[in-house]
Design a protein around this motif. Structure first.
Motif, PDB file in Angstrom:
ATOM      1  N   PRO A  38       0.791  -1.230   0.000  1.00 40.26           N
ATOM      2  CA  PRO A  38       0.000   0.000   0.000  1.00 40.26           C
ATOM      3  C   PRO A  38       0.825   1.283   0.000  1.00 40.26           C
ATOM      4  CG  PRO A  38      -0.954  -1.584   1.499  1.00 40.26           C
ATOM      5  CD  PRO A  38       0.347  -2.172   1.030  1.00 40.26           C
ATOM      6  N   TYR A  59       1.035   3.209  -9.080  1.00 40.52           N
ATOM      7  CA  TYR A  59       1.205   1.875  -8.505  1.00 40.52           C
ATOM      8  C   TYR A  59       1.298   0.850  -9.633  1.00 40.52           C
ATOM      9  CZ  TYR A  59      -0.418   3.981  -4.121  1.00 40.52           C
ATOM     10  OH  TYR A  59      -0.566   4.768  -3.008  1.00 40.52           O
ATOM     11  N   LEU A  98      -4.983   1.764   1.533  1.00 40.14           N
ATOM     12  CA  LEU A  98      -4.038   2.569   0.744  1.00 40.14           C
ATOM     13  C   LEU A  98      -3.677   3.871   1.440  1.00 40.14           C
ATOM     14  CD1 LEU A  98      -5.183   2.202  -2.968  1.00 40.14           C
ATOM     15  CD2 LEU A  98      -3.115   1.322  -1.904  1.00 40.14           C
TER      16      LEU A  98
END
Length: 327
Positions: A45, A187, A148
């Protein structure tokens, strides 16, 4: 000296709140055990690439397509431009598109995610927002969910290719070197490699290629930029936290934005001296993690990365613990 040793003992005995705990409400199916990888996927995360887009009157948008990151923005004359990063892992550098056919194709990639709740399938994972607009990612097969640590208030736009990459665009611009910029967090979900050099790597092993504490000469605790009179740890018992801190994640950006990677650091840092005489600087973060710059032999490389290490609560450093050492 005895008083100093006693204070150091407190450093490793006081129980503190877990680094990744949060006071905000979370879905009931959040895993209670922290795991550095999402099943067999190499995603954490806190593990993302950090870049910035030009900002003008909140016109900036982002898109993800075919492994590329796109940024659409207006200049001061309200002329539209599109920049692209071909491979953010290899080189986080924007290139402005100039060919009209490339621009026309890129324009089809942009999608504005304003609806709530956000719920997007990305590979074998599901990215979603809860009723409080906090964001989570779930490994669907393993039924493991991670926070996250972002909220709707943190972002203005979201983009994904629904396969392995997604990105957030910050809601508010920041000023770096007198330039107004938007932060973009990208990401990348990749298959986890079991022979990764980072798997279960301790902070001590990263610095000395061994988990033997005898390879450390001493550690000096620095407060701010002052090293005068700083306490020095030499007792091997007090150095054991180096064996407890293991690799968690990294953050990477351009060198001119390096201060953003450590914006959550405390006033304390550690100067580690190895038996070979090498001096290594570590930064203690607000959440108890430790940051160490990744070594690169080429000074001309435009990017900089920090590796972050974390430990269980009984072995974790905090600002409060380090302040005790400075009294």
């Amino acid at each position: 000296m005895k008083k100093t040793i006693k204070i150091f003992a407190v450093l490793f005995s006081v129980i503190i709140v877990l680094t990744f705990c949060s006071c905000k409400a979370k879905p009931s199916h959040i895993s209670s055990t922290y795991t550095p990888v999402l099943k067999e996927y190499n995603i954490n995360p806190l593990n993302y690439y950090l870049v910035y887009c030009t900002d003008n009157m909140a016109s900036t948008e982002i898109a993800v397509n075919d492994g590329k990151i796109y940024c659409k923005w207006l200049d001061n004359n309200d002329q539209e431009h599109i920049s692209v990063i071909e491979n953010i892992i290899a080189k986080a550098e924007w290139t402005q598109l100039s060919q009209q056919d490339e621009i026309d194709a890129a324009l089809t990639y942009f999608k504005n995610y304003n609806y709530q709740p956000l719920k997007e399938k990305i590979g074998e994972c599901l990215l979603f927002a809860d009723k409080n607009n906090d964001f989570y990612i779930t490994d669907i097969d393993a039924d493991i969910t991670y926070d996250l640590q972002m909220n709707l208030a943190d972002w203005r736009r979201f983009a994904t290719n629904n396969t392995d990459t997604f990105a957030f665009l910050s809601a508010e611009p920041i000023f770096i070197n007198n330039e107004s910029l938007y932060e973009v967090r990208v990401y990348k979900i990749e298959k986890y490699l079991s022979d990764s050099i980072y798997q279960n790597t301790t902070l001590l092993r990263n610095m000395t290629a061994s988990d033997d504490l005898n390879n450390i000469e001493n550690i000096k605790i620095l407060s701010g930029s002052c090293a005068t009179g700083a306490p020095v740890i030499t007792d091997k018992k007090d150095l054991e936290f180096l064996q407890k801190y293991t690799y968690s994640h990294y953050r990477s950006t351009k060198k001119e934005y390096a201060e953003q990677l450590l914006k959550d650091k405390t006033d304390f840092s550690l100067e580690v001296v190895t038996k070979t005489g090498e001096e290594i600087y570590l930064y203690v973060m607000q959440d108890g993690s430790i940051a160490k710059v990744q070594m690169c032999g080429d000074s001309e490389v435009p990017d900089i990365s920090y590796d972050f290490y974390t430990a269980d609560k009984e072995n974790q450093l905090t600002k409060e613990k380090l302040e005790l050492l400075s009294e």
